[in-house]
Design an enzyme around this catalytic site. Structure first.
Site, short mmCIF file in Angstrom:
data_model
loop_
_atom_site.label_atom_id
_atom_site.label_comp_id
_atom_site.label_asym_id
_atom_site.label_seq_id
_atom_site.Cartn_x
_atom_site.Cartn_y
_atom_site.Cartn_z
N HIS A 128 49.38 33.88 34.36
CA HIS A 128 49.25 32.49 34.82
C HIS A 128 48.30 32.40 36.01
O HIS A 128 47.39 31.58 36.04
CB HIS A 128 50.63 31.95 35.20
CG HIS A 128 50.60 30.56 35.76
ND1 HIS A 128 50.27 29.47 35.01
CD2 HIS A 128 50.85 30.11 37.02
CE1 HIS A 128 50.33 28.38 35.77
NE2 HIS A 128 50.67 28.74 36.98
N TYR B 65 57.45 38.30 30.33
CA TYR B 65 57.90 37.29 29.36
C TYR B 65 57.11 37.29 28.06
O TYR B 65 57.36 36.46 27.19
CB TYR B 65 57.87 35.89 29.99
CG TYR B 65 56.55 35.49 30.61
CD1 TYR B 65 55.51 34.97 29.84
CD2 TYR B 65 56.34 35.62 31.98
CE1 TYR B 65 54.31 34.59 30.40
CE2 TYR B 65 55.14 35.25 32.56
CZ TYR B 65 54.13 34.73 31.78
OH TYR B 65 52.93 34.36 32.36
N ARG C 186 46.31 31.95 26.54
CA ARG C 186 46.00 32.39 27.91
C ARG C 186 46.07 33.92 27.93
O ARG C 186 47.16 34.50 27.97
CB ARG C 186 47.01 31.79 28.89
CG ARG C 186 46.64 31.94 30.35
CD ARG C 186 47.83 31.62 31.23
NE ARG C 186 48.80 32.70 31.24
CZ ARG C 186 50.11 32.54 31.30
NH1 ARG C 186 50.64 31.34 31.34
NH2 ARG C 186 50.92 33.59 31.32
#
Length: 367
Positions: A267, A276, A263
């Protein structure tokens, strides 16, 4: 499935390394388990991925402009999205997630209708029966149960229908996925489970979700064949899904496929991925870009030249312009739509709620 197949460990176990047909440099790879798709299919994959990425970028821009409430980008996952969709037959069904807008568009649904959910206007803005696409699923893994139930019903009725259900790595941590895999294997339902393992369930890395060697290995415990494929190789994804669909249609039951991908974006627009993961990790995956990979292969084989690339890019831009223009209008919403299409025959409670809202709105208008 024969008894011999059921007892052969090799039938269930995925390969140690992801299957692939075209490597990151665009060179062909010899893979005995897969057949390279025909040239016309490869060209369709490339064109659809270019259009899909431009759609994805436009949807992201619309979110920043306030035209969408939220948008989960699938940039970097084009091979999984498009490779799998183009492997379906017209009569097959797609059960997508919220991140699979690109796949839904590739299946033939109007992009504006696809984005109606993310705009906040409807739970589903398109007719599922027109393109055989179920409503996009926002709760993790619930679409796995929908797909299995639908496919099992089709089999019971003697219909030649296969269900392809898309899910992410995070969805494999949900109980719904366990139930769907188990039921499908026991009843040999014609379902293909495609896990697009993009590395993170929002901010949770795969290492915090499972200790299994791969997500594909989970299929062994359910008694279904499992495949690990390079999720950035559109040719390989197409070949693997096509095999699984053919097997399911022939009565061979379900297949679990894990497509290793990444990805690239956060998100959603509400997420800050830098909290993160390192930028270096993202940069490393960008070198494995699925579109550039297929472009190099097609160019080296003389199937794609500069003129064709420009034409494909121009067409994708025209599609994005049309989407932008049609989305840059204010939607006229009818509050009564809250109560429509909930039940075929409205319940007494639903009728009372509709009447209360009408009275409230009338009072507000008078004031």
């Amino acid at each position: 499935m024969t008894t011999t197949e059921r007892t052969a460990a090799s039938f269930f176990l995925p390969s140690e390394e992801p299957l692939g047909l075209i490597n990151a440099d665009g060179a062909p790879v010899a893979e005995p388990a897969l057949e390279m798709p025909a040239d016309d299919v490869l060209l369709r994959l490339h064109r659809a991925m270019v259009s899909g990425r431009r759609f994805d970028a436009q949807a992201t821009a619309l979110t920043k402009q306030g035209r969408l409430a939220v948008y989960p980008s699938a940039r970097g996952q084009e091979a999984g999205e498009i490779g799998s969709i183009l492997a379906l037959r017209p009569q097959d069904w797609l059960f997508p997630t919220y991140r699979d807008s690109m796949a839904v568009v590739a299946r033939g649904v109007d992009p504006v209708e696809v984005l109606t959910l993310l705009r906040g206007d409807w739970h589903c803005g398109y007719d599922p029966y027109r393109a055989n696409v179920a409503p996009q699923c926002t709760p993790l893994a619930t679409n796995t149960l929908h797909a299995v139930g639908f496919a099992h019903a089709a089999k019971t009725k003697g219909e030649d229908t296969v269900a392809l259900v898309l899910l992410g790595d995070g969805a494999t941590s949900e109980g719904d996925t366990h139930e769907a895999l188990n039921f499908a294997a026991v009843w040999q339902s014609p379902v293909v489970f495609l896990v697009q393992n993009n590395g993170y369930a929002i901010s949770v890395p795969l290492s915090k979700q499972t200790a299994a060697p791969s997500l594909a290995h989970k299929g062994v415990g359910y008694g279904m064949p499992s495949v690990l494929v390079d999720g950035n190789d559109a040719a390989a994804v197409h070949a693997v899904v096509e095999q699984a669909v053919a097997r399911a249609a022939a009565g061979g039951g379900p297949t679990l496929i894990e497509a290793l991908t990444y990805r690239v974006e956060s998100h959603t627009n509400a997420d800050d991925a830098s909290r993160y993961r390192d930028r270096a990790e993202v940069e490393a995956w960008l070198t494995r870009d699925p579109i550039a990979r297929l472009e190099r292969y097609l160019t080296d084989r003389g199937l794609l030249d500069d003129a064709a690339r420009e034409e494909i890019s121009a067409r994708a831009e025209t599609e994005a312009t049309s989407l932008r223009e049609r989305m840059n209008t204010d939607t006229v919403l009818d509050p009564a739509d809250l109560f429509r299409h909930v039940y075929a025959e409205p319940t007494a409670a639903l009728r009372r709620q509709a009447e209360d809202l009408t009275a409230e709105l009338s009072l507000g208008a008078e004031e």
